[in-house]
Design a protein around this motif. Structure first.
Motif, mmCIF file in Angstrom:
data_model
loop_
_atom_site.group_PDB
_atom_site.id
_atom_site.type_symbol
_atom_site.label_atom_id
_atom_site.label_comp_id
_atom_site.label_asym_id
_atom_site.label_seq_id
_atom_site.Cartn_x
_atom_site.Cartn_y
_atom_site.Cartn_z
ATOM 1 N N GLY A 370 9.404 -72.968 93.030
ATOM 2 C CA GLY A 370 9.478 -73.230 94.464
ATOM 3 C C GLY A 370 9.544 -71.968 95.302
ATOM 4 N N GLU A 373 6.202 -69.904 94.881
ATOM 5 C CA GLU A 373 5.099 -70.542 95.621
ATOM 6 C C GLU A 373 5.191 -70.177 97.097
ATOM 7 O OE1 GLU A 373 3.242 -73.490 98.160
ATOM 8 O OE2 GLU A 373 5.401 -73.358 97.922
ATOM 9 N N ARG A 374 6.405 -70.189 97.615
ATOM 10 C CA ARG A 374 6.606 -69.863 99.030
ATOM 11 C C ARG A 374 6.288 -68.385 99.305
ATOM 12 N NH1 ARG A 374 10.460 -73.590 102.368
ATOM 13 N NH2 ARG A 374 10.658 -72.439 104.306
ATOM 14 N N ILE A 376 4.239 -66.431 97.556
ATOM 15 C CA ILE A 376 2.799 -66.231 97.413
ATOM 16 C C ILE A 376 2.068 -66.722 98.653
ATOM 17 C CG2 ILE A 376 0.818 -67.204 96.193
ATOM 18 C CD1 ILE A 376 2.479 -66.885 93.643
ATOM 19 N N ARG A 377 2.548 -67.839 99.174
ATOM 20 C CA ARG A 377 1.925 -68.385 100.379
ATOM 21 C C ARG A 377 2.072 -67.413 101.546
ATOM 22 N NH1 ARG A 377 3.945 -73.128 102.778
ATOM 23 N NH2 ARG A 377 5.131 -73.583 100.885
ATOM 24 N N GLY A 380 -0.255 -64.559 101.222
ATOM 25 C CA GLY A 380 -1.564 -65.010 101.673
ATOM 26 C C GLY A 380 -1.696 -64.933 103.186
ATOM 27 N N GLN A 383 -1.997 -61.189 104.433
ATOM 28 C CA GLN A 383 -3.106 -60.381 103.933
ATOM 29 C C GLN A 383 -4.200 -60.119 104.959
ATOM 30 O OE1 GLN A 383 -6.349 -62.061 101.860
ATOM 31 N NE2 GLN A 383 -5.159 -63.835 101.224
ATOM 32 N N LEU A 410 -1.422 -63.739 90.879
ATOM 33 C CA LEU A 410 -1.673 -63.254 92.232
ATOM 34 C C LEU A 410 -2.056 -61.779 92.194
ATOM 35 C CD1 LEU A 410 -1.320 -63.796 95.397
ATOM 36 C CD2 LEU A 410 0.784 -62.502 95.089
#
Lengths: 622, 622
Positions: A370, A373-374, A376-377, A380, A383, A410
């Motif tokens: 959890g 994922e947050r 990495i988001r 994104g 970037q 990633l």
């Protein structure tokens, strides 16, 4: 509602708050009647029904207790989850699952019903299952197996435990129901060794002498992912802790499991000597001891105490304290936050204009699916406006495999683009070893021990890309900020005062406490400014800055004379010009504007650095 | 192990990592055979067995999906936990527990066995219990009750849902087993209303049309403590979420519960149309839809997919991601960290010598028993060396009742000692309202909106205690740092240049962009230095400092002339002395040492402020 706290006067009770709570709870529950001391083992029937002890141990090793928390009793069925964990670790999940199932039975603890379909006891918390599990304890002889078993419990409690010979012998003489169960299992091929052999270690296992405090520490070891919080020793491999807790949760309270889950909501195990052990993963372990037990075999006062504690402390496995929203501690950008590498004015301007392309993300808290994922988001999201992302892992205590693999993937994908992902503070942390390894494979060049080095790397890349470079081989003094806007004649006078000097790597150009007689301008090479770290007394110097060609150091000598307040060390061969403070002051007497111009330049520089420092403080305060 | 990720070239996949994982998982599991489409409701038997959809929703509203995640099907038994939650919230735990128990049965979902001892169905996840729960749906007429039920599910999914009339009618015509159960319960007094009335709303409830994506959002609503992450609307009160999850965990997968707990380890609910909904508290919701079901009534591909996701993402309720060790983000001390109130040299020295008595503790993450206990313990540790402790709650997203009460008790106890506890950043956060209220009762005077104000309060207390006060009514210019070590004759020349000026509260003494012609020394009152906050464009000025008697501002005018870079505003009536820059420079021409001494003094001041700022940066970087 937490009930009244009683606390001493005039001092802050801090940890006393919890002790006082337990004392008050103990007072209330020790007056509860009901239940009866277990009598099926004659020796147990001698227990004093008035005994009542409560203990709590946190995952960082603080224990609280009330009442008879240091009175010894036999562990009985509370031993079962731990030997189950031992078995899983020694023989693997598959092998153990073939021997003993994981389904609750709705039957009593000493039920003789077996799972005929799978030819195994239903679960390891009923006697049948626990006896089958006891067979898996390693050792060539019964004595060796008993010793291995006792060592396990001593490591769990963090002290040397012993066996209650009376209780052991009493059960050995009268434990015929368990004998019947064992022979039933031998008959069906569920166990292979001689029942008496297995029962010998099983009866000893049940007769290990513990206190409520010991059980709280054992519970805290489960809460702490298998590491004993007192000794710091890993007793159970992390991967099996959740299996143990799962089976405790579904089968630990026998046919009272559903109501227990609903009322208390934490995995627990009870023993007929009157103890209950309960685990709140990631927080603490609780143990209650009081001999009278109810018809399910659970301590009457123990159940009452656990209900109250769970209610008062809002403990429930489904009260989620997991927070994926705090995985990003903060984001900092390279236009505001700078590395310790001092820069010349051109570079400074470039960084303040384009440094926002460098993003530092401070990651915090445990990394799991959890939170990863947050994170990495968010990477994104940033970037699109950045070319360099630095992940600072300083505040990450652990990363599981799911998070490690997501991040490694990633990193691999990042690498294929023109953008750069950099990592800092991942080394030397055992709980991050998997992540470190995965990242090192994906980004061999971009793993830094410290964030500052990663940031300097990014700044250098941005500066190199812009093609800005200070040509150190042939610069004039007028290019130095300290001599800015002086007339050509004045510069010529200063040039005559410049003394070329060469230092080798490691040379201490300036030493703290020395008289300050010169200031320096760097022509080639870089130096590091270090502060003797008095506060932290680590006997290591603190790097406060590094600087290269075109920059000056030691100018404060112009003001005070006095002594040096820091060391300056050559990082490699350094060529610089030294100016005598006395000579400059002499020049100032005949040409006062030279001195006021130099002072004004220095002040402008200080003022700009102060402004930048204050910007940085504002960003860091967020 | 996470399996191969497929990602687009040239771009960072970020959130694509999870989508790609789901796509790959979908590919594998959609090829699984086994199981059969449910046939006991004729309409369900028409479902396409090839359909297969997977969806994941995070607690912050991000959804991922693969396959037929947007195909509608009927919710069936997956509706049960939600109506159970509705009932708990409307009627209270006691009343509902009297109607329906919480013990797993080990029986099939449509079992007709009832708990004769307590005269109630065993649990709300079997049909009998769910029918008894359906009776509690509010509304004067069947239509109104159906509408209330549908509204509940629409709020859970975050979109307007409808009822599948064919399936509803099909079950209405053929649901005789459920009729039998209802009449059995009516016979025993477990329900009171006419069975056909209750079954009408129950059949409609089972026939609500949803997609896998809807179910993932509904699961995420439970994972998110009852707040729908898409709409932000609270659908279930927090206190009942753990009850729902507890019952799902023990009874949600019927007689497959033990093995499911062991293999998957997350609370889940399945429905005969082929869906499974699973909840990972604090992280996410998962839903899988594929019609073929096994002998327990669970979707074959759904079980397989959940097993893989749980394994790959390391999801298990007993894998603890709770971290009490990170509750203290950092500690800062008043000798290094200063409020924005500028201080005169005496005060500065005092604060750097004794400011360690002021401790700022930055608290972070959710506050619950384990984290609050750890925080309180640390406060106990620091109290021996401090007189003031500031708790900065800026990074605390929530505090439960247990934590709120522990902290309030601590505050009360603290208050009785000579030591002070101060609180900042607690206001305006709904999830901290209980804590805020409790603290305000214990420390009415010591709750600050911002930490800086709390720190200034502590600094003022320490300074007042030391009896240091700048006597503003009769100070000589030689006491000002800027004029330090000037000869008496020089000071007399400067005194002649000083112009007394008076400003009223709110007067803008200096305005950004104005020409810089004066610098100022404060004799009485305080001023605030503000920066127009261009970066954040909040149309609010940024307070960067405040200063009082004996301090000067605007000195940079001496260097550049140029224009002002900040505003300075009078906080109250301010008396100060203005010095004309031109006049000082004129004086400098005849007395050059006056100017160089002033410059040297300014530089010393800058240098000290820069050193302090760098100390502060080092502390804040930790």
């Amino acid at each position: 509602m937490l009930r009244t706290f009683v606390s001493g006067e005039g001092e802050i009770p801090s940890s006393g708050l919890v002790s006082d709570y337990l004392a008050e709870l103990h007072f209330r529950i020790s007056h509860l009647s009901g239940g009866a001391v277990a009598s099926y083992i004659p020796e147990l029937a001698k227990a004093d029904p008035k005994l009542c002890g409560i203990a709590i141990a946190t995952i960082d090793g603080k224990t609280y207790s009330a009442g008879d928390a240091d009175v010894e009793f036999t562990i009985q069925s509370v031993s079962k989850p731990f030997v189950y964990g031992y078995a899983l670790e020694r023989h693997g999940r598959e092998a153990i699952l073939q021997r003993v199932g994981v389904e609750p039975t709705g039957e009593a603890f000493n039920s003789i019903v077996l799972d005929e379909v799978h030819n195994r006891p239903f679960n390891p918390m009923v006697n049948a299952g626990a006896i089958a599990i006891a067979e898996t304890i390693k050792g060539a002889t019964p004595a060796e197996r008993a010793q291995n078993m006792l060592t396990l419990f001593s490591r769990l409690a963090g002290r040397r435990l012993s066996i209650d010979e009376q209780v052991y012998r009493s059960e050995l003489e009268t434990g015929h129901r368990n004998r019947a169960i064992a022979y039933m299992m031998l008959n069906s091929g569920m166990i292979r060794r001689a029942p008496e052999d297995i029962l010998d270690v099983y009866f000893r296992q049940c007769a290990v002498r513990v206190t409520a405090r010991d059980l709280a520490v054992m519970a805290a070891t489960l809460a702490n992912d298998g590491v004993n919080p007192l000794s710091g020793e890993r007793v159970i491999a992390t991967e099996y802790v959740s299996d143990i807790l799962t089976v405790m949760n579904t089968c630990g309270m026998y046919n009272y499991a559903g109501q227990w889950s609903y009322d208390v909501g934490i995995p627990a195990k009870s023993g007929v000597a009157g103890s209950i052990l309960a685990v709140i993963p990631g927080q603490l372990g609780i143990a209650v001891f009081s001999p009278p037990i109810d018809q399910h075999g659970n301590s009457v006062r123990g159940v009452a105490a656990c209900k109250e504690i769970a209610q008062d402390f809002r403990l429930n496995i489904f009260r989620s304290h997991v927070s994926t929203s705090t995985v990003i501690r903060r984001e900092l950008y390279g236009d505001i936050i700078h590395s310790k590498r001092a820069r010349n004015p051109l570079e400074r301007r470039l960084l303040s204009e384009t440094g926002r392309r460098i993003c530092i993300i401070e990651v915090q808290g445990p990394l799991f699916f959890g939170s990863a994922e947050r994170l990495i988001r968010r990477i994104g999201d940033v970037q699109s406006t950045t070319s360099h992302v630095i992940l600072d892992f300083r505040r990450v205590p652990s990363a599981d495999e799911a998070a490690s693999q997501l991040l490694a993937r990633l990193a691999g994908a990042f690498n294929e683009t023109g953008r750069k992902l950099l990592i800092s503070h991942l080394a030397h942390q055992p709980a991050l070893a998997t992540l470190h390894e995965a990242m090192e494979q994906a980004l061999p060049e971009q793993i830094f021990e410290h964030r500052d080095a990663a940031l300097e790397w990014c700044e250098n890349a941005v500066i190199a890309e812009a093609g800005i470079q200070f040509d150190a081989t042939r610069f004039s003094l007028s290019e130095l900020h300290i001599f800015k806007s002086l007339a050509r004649d004045d510069l010529r006078l200063l040039e005559a005062l410049a003394r070329p000097m060469i230092f080798e790597a490691g040379d201490r150009i300036i030493r703290t406490g020395d008289p300050a007689r010169l200031f320096f301008v760097i022509a080639r090479g870089t130096v590091t400014v270090e502060l003797a770290d008095a506060v932290q007394a680590t006997h290591q110097n603190l790097r406060i800055a590094s600087m290269g060609p075109g920059l000056s150091f030691g100018e404060m000598a112009l003001l005070d004379g006095g002594t040096r307040s820091a060391d300056v060390v050559a990082n490699e061969r350094v060529v610089c010009y030294g100016f005598s403070v006395d000579a400059i002051h002499e020049l100032g007497r005949t040409h006062p504007h030279v001195l006021t111009t130099i002072y004004a330049n220095m002040m402008r520089d200080f003022s700009e650095r102060l402004r930048r420092a204050n910007d940085e403080i504002r960003a860091l305060e967020q």
